[in-house]
Scaffold this motif. Structure first.
Motif, PDB file in Angstrom:
ATOM      1  N   SER A  97       0.732  -1.140   0.104  1.00 19.95           N
ATOM      2  CA  SER A  97       0.108   0.073   0.215  1.00 19.95           C
ATOM      3  C   SER A  97       1.021   1.475  -0.079  1.00 19.95           C
ATOM      4  CB  SER A  97      -0.790  -0.373   0.849  1.00 19.95           C
ATOM      5  OG  SER A  97      -0.188  -0.100   2.388  1.00 19.95           O
ATOM      6  N   ILE A  98      -0.016   2.630  -0.234  1.00 17.26           N
ATOM      7  CA  ILE A  98       0.481   3.594   0.198  1.00 17.26           C
ATOM      8  C   ILE A  98       1.840   3.610   1.248  1.00 17.26           C
ATOM      9  CG2 ILE A  98       0.441   5.547  -0.455  1.00 17.26           C
ATOM     10  CD1 ILE A  98      -1.652   5.669  -2.789  1.00 17.26           C
ATOM     11  N   GLU A  99       0.958   3.862   2.397  1.00 17.02           N
ATOM     12  CA  GLU A  99       1.341   4.230   3.720  1.00 17.02           C
ATOM     13  C   GLU A  99       2.211   2.713   3.865  1.00 17.02           C
ATOM     14  OE1 GLU A  99      -0.401   3.272   8.244  1.00 17.02           O
ATOM     15  OE2 GLU A  99      -1.679   2.874   6.810  1.00 17.02           O
ATOM     16  N   GLU A 100       2.717   1.881   3.515  1.00 19.90           N
ATOM     17  CA  GLU A 100       3.894   0.935   3.350  1.00 19.90           C
ATOM     18  C   GLU A 100       4.836   1.353   2.951  1.00 19.90           C
ATOM     19  OE1 GLU A 100       3.937  -1.574   5.650  1.00 19.90           O
ATOM     20  OE2 GLU A 100       2.653  -0.945   6.643  1.00 19.90           O
ATOM     21  N   VAL A 101       4.912   1.619   1.216  1.00 16.54           N
ATOM     22  CA  VAL A 101       5.581   2.609   0.983  1.00 16.54           C
ATOM     23  C   VAL A 101       6.743   3.216   1.414  1.00 16.54           C
ATOM     24  CG1 VAL A 101       6.661   3.524  -0.813  1.00 16.54           C
ATOM     25  CG2 VAL A 101       5.287   1.908  -1.057  1.00 16.54           C
TER      26      VAL A 101
ATOM     27  N   ARG B  13       9.717  -3.409  -6.067  1.00 14.85           N
ATOM     28  CA  ARG B  13       9.112  -4.584  -7.052  1.00 14.85           C
ATOM     29  C   ARG B  13       8.367  -5.120  -6.935  1.00 14.85           C
ATOM     30  NH1 ARG B  13      14.693  -4.258  -8.259  1.00 14.85           N
ATOM     31  NH2 ARG B  13      15.643  -3.379 -10.297  1.00 14.85           N
ATOM     32  N   PRO B  14       7.077  -5.266  -7.497  1.00 14.68           N
ATOM     33  CA  PRO B  14       5.911  -6.412  -7.183  1.00 14.68           C
ATOM     34  C   PRO B  14       7.006  -7.522  -7.294  1.00 14.68           C
ATOM     35  CG  PRO B  14       4.655  -4.061  -8.549  1.00 14.68           C
ATOM     36  CD  PRO B  14       6.162  -3.401  -8.637  1.00 14.68           C
ATOM     37  N   VAL B  15       6.759  -8.208  -6.836  1.00 13.02           N
ATOM     38  CA  VAL B  15       6.703 -10.241  -6.529  1.00 13.02           C
ATOM     39  C   VAL B  15       6.319 -10.005  -8.342  1.00 13.02           C
ATOM     40  CG1 VAL B  15       4.388 -11.084  -5.999  1.00 13.02           C
ATOM     41  CG2 VAL B  15       6.611 -12.251  -6.359  1.00 13.02           C
ATOM     42  N   SER B  16       6.945 -11.106  -9.218  1.00  9.83           N
ATOM     43  CA  SER B  16       6.596 -11.224 -10.565  1.00  9.83           C
ATOM     44  C   SER B  16       6.660 -12.709 -10.792  1.00  9.83           C
ATOM     45  CB  SER B  16       7.404 -10.552 -11.522  1.00  9.83           C
ATOM     46  OG  SER B  16       8.718 -10.767 -11.720  1.00  9.83           O
ATOM     47  N   LYS B  17       6.587 -13.259 -11.775  1.00 12.05           N
ATOM     48  CA  LYS B  17       6.685 -15.071 -12.328  1.00 12.05           C
ATOM     49  C   LYS B  17       6.602 -14.510 -13.680  1.00 12.05           C
ATOM     50  CE  LYS B  17       1.694 -15.859 -12.465  1.00 12.05           C
ATOM     51  NZ  LYS B  17       0.693 -14.101 -12.051  1.00 12.05           N
ATOM     52  N   PRO B  18       7.228 -15.857 -14.029  1.00  7.99           N
ATOM     53  CA  PRO B  18       7.230 -15.957 -15.588  1.00  7.99           C
ATOM     54  C   PRO B  18       5.934 -16.288 -16.026  1.00  7.99           C
ATOM     55  CG  PRO B  18       8.169 -17.510 -14.370  1.00  7.99           C
ATOM     56  CD  PRO B  18       8.067 -16.316 -13.628  1.00  7.99           C
TER      57      PRO B  18
ATOM     58  N   PRO C  97      -2.930  -4.683  -9.213  1.00  7.85           N
ATOM     59  CA  PRO C  97      -2.000  -4.818 -10.129  1.00  7.85           C
ATOM     60  C   PRO C  97      -2.397  -2.974 -10.300  1.00  7.85           C
ATOM     61  CG  PRO C  97      -4.514  -5.434 -10.698  1.00  7.85           C
ATOM     62  CD  PRO C  97      -4.092  -5.739  -9.313  1.00  7.85           C
ATOM     63  N   THR C  98      -3.095  -2.492  -9.358  1.00  8.22           N
ATOM     64  CA  THR C  98      -3.018  -1.145  -9.479  1.00  8.22           C
ATOM     65  C   THR C  98      -2.416  -0.095  -8.946  1.00  8.22           C
ATOM     66  OG1 THR C  98      -4.649  -0.745  -7.998  1.00  8.22           O
ATOM     67  CG2 THR C  98      -5.441  -1.171 -10.107  1.00  8.22           C
ATOM     68  N   LEU C  99      -1.326  -0.642  -7.931  1.00  6.07           N
ATOM     69  CA  LEU C  99      -1.056  -0.145  -6.844  1.00  6.07           C
ATOM     70  C   LEU C  99       0.599   0.241  -7.687  1.00  6.07           C
ATOM     71  CD1 LEU C  99       0.085  -0.010  -3.862  1.00  6.07           C
ATOM     72  CD2 LEU C  99       1.267  -2.142  -4.280  1.00  6.07           C
ATOM     73  N   GLU C 100       1.577   0.114  -8.532  1.00  8.17           N
ATOM     74  CA  GLU C 100       2.332   0.319  -9.104  1.00  8.17           C
ATOM     75  C   GLU C 100       2.275   2.189  -9.645  1.00  8.17           C
ATOM     76  OE1 GLU C 100       6.003  -0.202 -12.432  1.00  8.17           O
ATOM     77  OE2 GLU C 100       4.620  -1.844 -12.490  1.00  8.17           O
ATOM     78  N   GLY C 101       1.320   1.785 -10.499  1.00 12.26           N
ATOM     79  CA  GLY C 101      -0.142   2.895 -11.129  1.00 12.26           C
ATOM     80  C   GLY C 101       0.312   3.696  -9.127  1.00 12.26           C
ATOM     81  N   GLU C 102      -0.802   3.829  -8.542  1.00 13.18           N
ATOM     82  CA  GLU C 102      -1.076   4.578  -7.316  1.00 13.18           C
ATOM     83  C   GLU C 102       0.533   4.889  -7.278  1.00 13.18           C
ATOM     84  OE1 GLU C 102      -3.196   1.878  -5.387  1.00 13.18           O
ATOM     85  OE2 GLU C 102      -5.556   2.077  -6.777  1.00 13.18           O
ATOM     86  N   VAL C 103       1.086   3.880  -6.603  1.00 12.21           N
ATOM     87  CA  VAL C 103       2.419   4.394  -6.363  1.00 12.21           C
ATOM     88  C   VAL C 103       2.592   5.675  -6.738  1.00 12.21           C
ATOM     89  CG1 VAL C 103       4.847   3.979  -4.660  1.00 12.21           C
ATOM     90  CG2 VAL C 103       2.340   2.325  -4.327  1.00 12.21           C
TER      91      VAL C 103
END
Length: 294
Positions: free
Chosen positions: A176-180, A198-203, A222-228
């Motif tokens: 979350s933004i608060e945790e960032v 980096r959001p955790v990712s998988k191949p 999935p929206t978190l990167e944009g929100e941050v």
């Protein structure tokens, strides 16, 4: 062909952490197993030249396990890199052995030698600012405690290294933004030069279904990167746009960047990563064995 980062795979698949999202076990081994392979130094020189000819300024020693388990090989690679004069030389690690002075696997002399050989930055992989959260991911269910992260940061600074905290964002952790903001405050408090999230990712296709399933269940929204990014633009100052689309911000004096693990960009003439494997093969993606140059 432009090259952004030259990654050197050191060591083997052996690791002293128990990350349930381990990308090394989800991607092809490409000649790496649990034994330390001999290095094709002839092709290593060619890979270094290819990276430098592509304008690459950053070399990173990494692994499909934990590179510091074999510190003498790290020293070998660092000394071999000096002939190519990469301005920025990094080491990707979980930091456990560097922090643990009891094993003496990573001696003070190793750290001095790495600095003298040109290592500039140690990127420490974490998932949280809280020790118990990191213990849950890196040490598993056992009783062994997680390292003293502030002490590790101080130790690396003592030997002259810059520190990057490379944070894997997980549901229930930094999600979350608060945790960032709290993560950035921790980095600022301890003088960390760079904070990367980096959001955790998988191949697309995984070599290990159990790890793939755990990773899928612990994705952040999935929206978190944009929100941050939107939040950091409002409260911080954008100071650098990176070629792969990420932005670096100054957040009250703390360097912060949120990015992704994408290594393949089909519409670009720039390689985000050039990856050297010890057997002599050079690739430009971790997840596709076919992404090979030679």
């Amino acid at each position: 062909m432009k090259v952004r980062t030259f990654s050197i795979v050191a060591g083997s698949m052996v690791c002293n952490a128990r990350c349930p999202f381990c990308v090394a076990h989800m991607t092809p081994k490409n000649g790496i197993d649990k034994t330390v392979p001999s290095v094709n130094w002839r092709n290593f020189k060619k890979a270094c030249q290819l990276a430098r000819d592509g304008g690459c300024s950053t070399a990173m020693i990494t692994s499909k396990g934990e590179p510091t388990i074999f510190p003498d090989q790290v020293t070998q690679f660092l000394k071999a890199l000096t002939a190519y004069d990469f301005p920025v030389v990094e080491l990707q690690t979980n930091g456990i052995l560097i922090a643990d002075g009891k094993t003496n696997r990573i001696s003070d002399q190793h750290l001095k030698d790495w600095y003298e050989a040109g290592l500039t930055t140690v990127a420490v992989s974490i998932c949280h600012y809280d020790s118990e959260k990191n213990k849950q991911i890196y040490m598993g269910a056992g009783s062994k405690p997680y390292i003293d992260l502030p002490a590790l940061i101080a130790k690396l600074h003592k030997y002259g290294f810059s520190v990057r905290l490379a944070v894997v964002m997980l549901k229930g952790f930094i999600d979350s933004i608060e945790e960032v903001e709290k993560m950035a405050a921790f980095a600022r408090e301890h003088g960390v030069e760079q904070l990367t999230l980096r959001p955790v990712s998988k191949p697309d296709k995984s070599e290990n279904e159990a790890i793939f399933k755990w990773t899928s269940e612990h994705h952040v929204e999935p929206t978190l990167e944009g929100e941050v990014n939107e939040h950091l633009r409002k409260v911080g100052k954008p100071i650098l746009d990176l070629a792969h689309g990420a932005t670096v911000y100054d957040l009250d004096g703390q360097n912060v960047c949120i990015t992704n693990c994408l290594t393949v960009q089909p519409e670009s003439d720039e390689l985000r990563q050039l990856i050297f494997f010890p057997d002599g093969h050079v690739r430009y993606a971790w997840q596709y064995s076919g992404a090979i140059i030679f």
